[in-house]
Design a protein around this motif. Sequence first.
Motif, PDB file in Angstrom:
ATOM      1  N   LEU A  16       0.848  -1.210   0.000  1.00  0.00           N
ATOM      2  CA  LEU A  16       0.000   0.000   0.000  1.00  0.00           C
ATOM      3  C   LEU A  16       0.881   1.257   0.000  1.00  0.00           C
ATOM      4  O   LEU A  16       0.569   2.247  -0.675  1.00  0.00           O
ATOM      5  CB  LEU A  16      -0.927  -0.003   1.218  1.00  0.00           C
ATOM      6  N   ARG A  17       1.987   1.190   0.816  1.00  0.00           N
ATOM      7  CA  ARG A  17       2.873   2.352   0.887  1.00  0.00           C
ATOM      8  C   ARG A  17       3.501   2.627  -0.498  1.00  0.00           C
ATOM      9  O   ARG A  17       3.539   3.759  -0.974  1.00  0.00           O
ATOM     10  CB  ARG A  17       3.966   2.113   1.920  1.00  0.00           C
ATOM     11  N   ILE A  18       3.956   1.539  -1.179  1.00  0.00           N
ATOM     12  CA  ILE A  18       4.576   1.676  -2.523  1.00  0.00           C
ATOM     13  C   ILE A  18       3.550   2.242  -3.507  1.00  0.00           C
ATOM     14  O   ILE A  18       3.818   3.184  -4.267  1.00  0.00           O
ATOM     15  CB  ILE A  18       5.124   0.321  -2.998  1.00  0.00           C
ATOM     16  N   ALA A  19       2.330   1.644  -3.448  1.00  0.00           N
ATOM     17  CA  ALA A  19       1.272   2.117  -4.373  1.00  0.00           C
ATOM     18  C   ALA A  19       0.955   3.590  -4.115  1.00  0.00           C
ATOM     19  O   ALA A  19       0.785   4.387  -5.051  1.00  0.00           O
ATOM     20  CB  ALA A  19       0.028   1.252  -4.182  1.00  0.00           C
ATOM     21  N   ASN A  20       0.902   3.977  -2.840  1.00  0.00           N
ATOM     22  CA  ASN A  20       0.608   5.380  -2.463  1.00  0.00           C
ATOM     23  C   ASN A  20       1.693   6.319  -2.994  1.00  0.00           C
ATOM     24  O   ASN A  20       1.393   7.380  -3.562  1.00  0.00           O
ATOM     25  CB  ASN A  20       0.497   5.460  -0.942  1.00  0.00           C
ATOM     26  N   ASP A  21       2.960   5.885  -2.827  1.00  0.00           N
ATOM     27  CA  ASP A  21       4.087   6.698  -3.328  1.00  0.00           C
ATOM     28  C   ASP A  21       3.985   6.878  -4.845  1.00  0.00           C
ATOM     29  O   ASP A  21       4.180   7.979  -5.381  1.00  0.00           O
ATOM     30  CB  ASP A  21       5.422   6.039  -2.979  1.00  0.00           C
ATOM     31  N   LYS A  22       3.681   5.771  -5.555  1.00  0.00           N
ATOM     32  CA  LYS A  22       3.572   5.813  -7.015  1.00  0.00           C
ATOM     33  C   LYS A  22       2.435   6.747  -7.459  1.00  0.00           C
ATOM     34  O   LYS A  22       2.569   7.534  -8.404  1.00  0.00           O
ATOM     35  CB  LYS A  22       3.335   4.402  -7.579  1.00  0.00           C
ATOM     36  N   LEU A  23       1.303   6.631  -6.722  1.00  0.00           N
ATOM     37  CA  LEU A  23       0.147   7.483  -7.064  1.00  0.00           C
ATOM     38  C   LEU A  23       0.497   8.974  -6.833  1.00  0.00           C
ATOM     39  O   LEU A  23       0.164   9.853  -7.659  1.00  0.00           O
ATOM     40  CB  LEU A  23      -1.076   7.099  -6.236  1.00  0.00           C
ATOM     41  N   ALA A  24       1.185   9.255  -5.710  1.00  0.00           N
ATOM     42  CA  ALA A  24       1.571  10.633  -5.397  1.00  0.00           C
ATOM     43  C   ALA A  24       2.520  11.180  -6.477  1.00  0.00           C
ATOM     44  O   ALA A  24       2.400  12.331  -6.920  1.00  0.00           O
ATOM     45  CB  ALA A  24       2.232  10.682  -4.029  1.00  0.00           C
ATOM     46  N   GLU A  25       3.434  10.284  -6.900  1.00  0.00           N
ATOM     47  CA  GLU A  25       4.394  10.669  -7.938  1.00  0.00           C
ATOM     48  C   GLU A  25       3.666  10.980  -9.256  1.00  0.00           C
ATOM     49  O   GLU A  25       3.936  12.003  -9.930  1.00  0.00           O
ATOM     50  CB  GLU A  25       5.378   9.520  -8.133  1.00  0.00           C
ATOM     51  N   ALA A  26       2.672  10.116  -9.620  1.00  0.00           N
ATOM     52  CA  ALA A  26       1.887  10.322 -10.841  1.00  0.00           C
ATOM     53  C   ALA A  26       1.092  11.612 -10.747  1.00  0.00           C
ATOM     54  O   ALA A  26       0.977  12.397 -11.720  1.00  0.00           O
ATOM     55  CB  ALA A  26       0.958   9.131 -11.052  1.00  0.00           C
ATOM     56  N   ASP A  27       0.527  11.866  -9.562  1.00  0.00           N
ATOM     57  CA  ASP A  27      -0.261  13.087  -9.336  1.00  0.00           C
ATOM     58  C   ASP A  27       0.631  14.325  -9.529  1.00  0.00           C
ATOM     59  O   ASP A  27       0.224  15.300 -10.192  1.00  0.00           O
ATOM     60  CB  ASP A  27      -0.834  13.052  -7.914  1.00  0.00           C
ATOM     61  N   ARG A  28       1.839  14.251  -8.942  1.00  0.00           N
ATOM     62  CA  ARG A  28       2.762  15.376  -9.106  1.00  0.00           C
ATOM     63  C   ARG A  28       3.109  15.600 -10.584  1.00  0.00           C
ATOM     64  O   ARG A  28       3.143  16.725 -11.076  1.00  0.00           O
ATOM     65  CB  ARG A  28       4.051  15.089  -8.315  1.00  0.00           C
ATOM     66  N   GLU A  29       3.349  14.539 -11.344  1.00  0.00           N
ATOM     67  CA  GLU A  29       3.700  14.625 -12.769  1.00  0.00           C
ATOM     68  C   GLU A  29       2.548  15.244 -13.568  1.00  0.00           C
ATOM     69  O   GLU A  29       2.759  16.098 -14.439  1.00  0.00           O
ATOM     70  CB  GLU A  29       4.020  13.220 -13.285  1.00  0.00           C
ATOM     71  N   LEU A  30       1.308  14.807 -13.236  1.00  0.00           N
ATOM     72  CA  LEU A  30       0.119  15.351 -13.924  1.00  0.00           C
ATOM     73  C   LEU A  30       0.006  16.845 -13.627  1.00  0.00           C
ATOM     74  O   LEU A  30      -0.306  17.660 -14.528  1.00  0.00           O
ATOM     75  CB  LEU A  30      -1.144  14.614 -13.472  1.00  0.00           C
ATOM     76  N   ASN A  31       0.216  17.228 -12.374  1.00  0.00           N
ATOM     77  CA  ASN A  31       0.144  18.644 -12.010  1.00  0.00           C
ATOM     78  C   ASN A  31       1.208  19.454 -12.780  1.00  0.00           C
ATOM     79  O   ASN A  31       0.947  20.563 -13.215  1.00  0.00           O
ATOM     80  CB  ASN A  31       0.356  18.831 -10.506  1.00  0.00           C
ATOM     81  N   ARG A  32       2.380  18.809 -12.892  1.00  0.00           N
ATOM     82  CA  ARG A  32       3.480  19.508 -13.568  1.00  0.00           C
ATOM     83  C   ARG A  32       3.139  19.784 -15.034  1.00  0.00           C
ATOM     84  O   ARG A  32       3.438  20.859 -15.567  1.00  0.00           O
ATOM     85  CB  ARG A  32       4.756  18.661 -13.473  1.00  0.00           C
ATOM     86  N   ILE A  33       2.457  18.861 -15.717  1.00  0.00           N
ATOM     87  CA  ILE A  33       2.151  19.078 -17.133  1.00  0.00           C
ATOM     88  C   ILE A  33       0.792  19.760 -17.307  1.00  0.00           C
ATOM     89  O   ILE A  33       0.274  19.887 -18.423  1.00  0.00           O
ATOM     90  CB  ILE A  33       2.214  17.756 -17.937  1.00  0.00           C
ATOM     91  N   GLY A  34       0.137  20.110 -16.210  1.00  0.00           N
ATOM     92  CA  GLY A  34      -1.065  20.913 -16.251  1.00  0.00           C
ATOM     93  C   GLY A  34      -2.362  20.151 -16.419  1.00  0.00           C
ATOM     94  O   GLY A  34      -3.390  20.735 -16.752  1.00  0.00           O
ATOM     95  N   VAL A  35      -2.314  18.821 -16.181  1.00  0.00           N
ATOM     96  CA  VAL A  35      -3.577  18.054 -16.263  1.00  0.00           C
ATOM     97  C   VAL A  35      -4.302  18.196 -14.931  1.00  0.00           C
ATOM     98  O   VAL A  35      -3.747  17.926 -13.861  1.00  0.00           O
ATOM     99  CB  VAL A  35      -3.291  16.559 -16.541  1.00  0.00           C
ATOM    100  N   ARG A  36      -5.573  18.641 -15.013  1.00  0.00           N
ATOM    101  CA  ARG A  36      -6.355  18.839 -13.786  1.00  0.00           C
ATOM    102  C   ARG A  36      -7.326  17.675 -13.541  1.00  0.00           C
ATOM    103  O   ARG A  36      -7.726  17.411 -12.430  1.00  0.00           O
ATOM    104  CB  ARG A  36      -7.158  20.165 -13.878  1.00  0.00           C
ATOM    105  N   GLU A  37      -7.725  17.095 -14.663  1.00  0.00           N
ATOM    106  CA  GLU A  37      -8.752  16.053 -14.529  1.00  0.00           C
ATOM    107  C   GLU A  37      -8.379  14.882 -15.436  1.00  0.00           C
ATOM    108  O   GLU A  37      -7.940  15.071 -16.564  1.00  0.00           O
ATOM    109  CB  GLU A  37     -10.099  16.617 -14.963  1.00  0.00           C
ATOM    110  N   VAL A  38      -8.528  13.672 -14.924  1.00  0.00           N
ATOM    111  CA  VAL A  38      -8.240  12.475 -15.739  1.00  0.00           C
ATOM    112  C   VAL A  38      -9.512  11.646 -15.820  1.00  0.00           C
ATOM    113  O   VAL A  38     -10.100  11.300 -14.795  1.00  0.00           O
ATOM    114  CB  VAL A  38      -7.119  11.629 -15.116  1.00  0.00           C
ATOM    115  N   ARG A  39      -9.991  11.415 -17.086  1.00  0.00           N
ATOM    116  CA  ARG A  39     -11.190  10.586 -17.235  1.00  0.00           C
ATOM    117  C   ARG A  39     -10.776   9.094 -17.186  1.00  0.00           C
ATOM    118  O   ARG A  39      -9.693   8.735 -17.658  1.00  0.00           O
ATOM    119  CB  ARG A  39     -11.848  10.888 -18.573  1.00  0.00           C
ATOM    120  N   PHE A  40     -11.632   8.261 -16.624  1.00  0.00           N
ATOM    121  CA  PHE A  40     -11.306   6.829 -16.486  1.00  0.00           C
ATOM    122  C   PHE A  40     -11.126   6.165 -17.844  1.00  0.00           C
ATOM    123  O   PHE A  40     -10.302   5.270 -17.989  1.00  0.00           O
ATOM    124  CB  PHE A  40     -12.389   6.090 -15.676  1.00  0.00           C
TER     125      PHE A  40
END
Lengths: 167, 112
Positions: B83-107
């Motif tokens: 869970l900790r690894i998955a959480n870190d990966k998700l946080a990292e992905a979230d940061r990357e999305l924020n960096r490229i300006g994506v605010r919303e991701v459709r499923f």
Amino acid sequence: MLRFVDLLREHQAMVYSLACHALGDPVAAEDLTQDVFLALHEHMDRLESAAHAKAWLLRVAPRRCIDEIRKRRHRAGPPLEAIEAASAPPQDELVLREQVQAMVRRLPARARTVLILRYQDGLAPAEIASLLEVPVETVKSRLHRAVGLLRGRLTRRLAGEPAGRKA
Amino acid sequence: MTDRDRFEKLLSESLRRIQPPPNLEGRILRSLRRRQAVNRNFWIRVAAAVVLTITVWFGLRWRDERRREQQALEIRQKLELALRIANDKLAEADRELNRIGVREVRFEEVGP
């Protein structure tokens, strides 16, 4: 409250004597008496009174004697005729009694036991019948036959004795 | 006295009660005590066997229980790590999305 030691003191002579007369072997009689009393001890909780204990002993001891006589049959002593022939003519009552005892020991197991219960303990045929769980008529017939047999043999044995010595 | 009476008297005398040897009572009591001791030892052995069986049974159950608890602890630790690894990966992905300006991701966009 029944105490085993009291029953042992009171009835050991009855059981030992029965076994001694029936088996003609004091050592075997001691063993049989011991077995009977050890069995009595196991039944103590089912005995209600001293009379009940005596009745139990009088029922069990003769049966054990009959079983033991049958077990020892193959080790039986000489036949009655041999005893009669080999024995010296009875010089006194003691010898005569010993001869009668030897003759009794040559009787069949049940007849022997019935005879001992009748003449050692003075039990009536009805009491013996009840103890051995056989009809009274059977006991009477065994007694009659055993006494007749012994009497006949003893009479023949004493035929040569001077008058007045006959039993 | 008739012959028959005389013979019956002789029978009664011949078959009169024989006194047992004086040591018979002691011998029977000693034998009884020996038998009681044997019986007592038998029941002591039975009781010891029962206690041993119960102890072994409880011991085995306790060991199995401890083993299961240990396995559960290890699984929990592995799950927490995952869970900790998955959480870190998700946080990292979230940061990357924020960096490229994506605010919303459709499923539908991230689906297989």
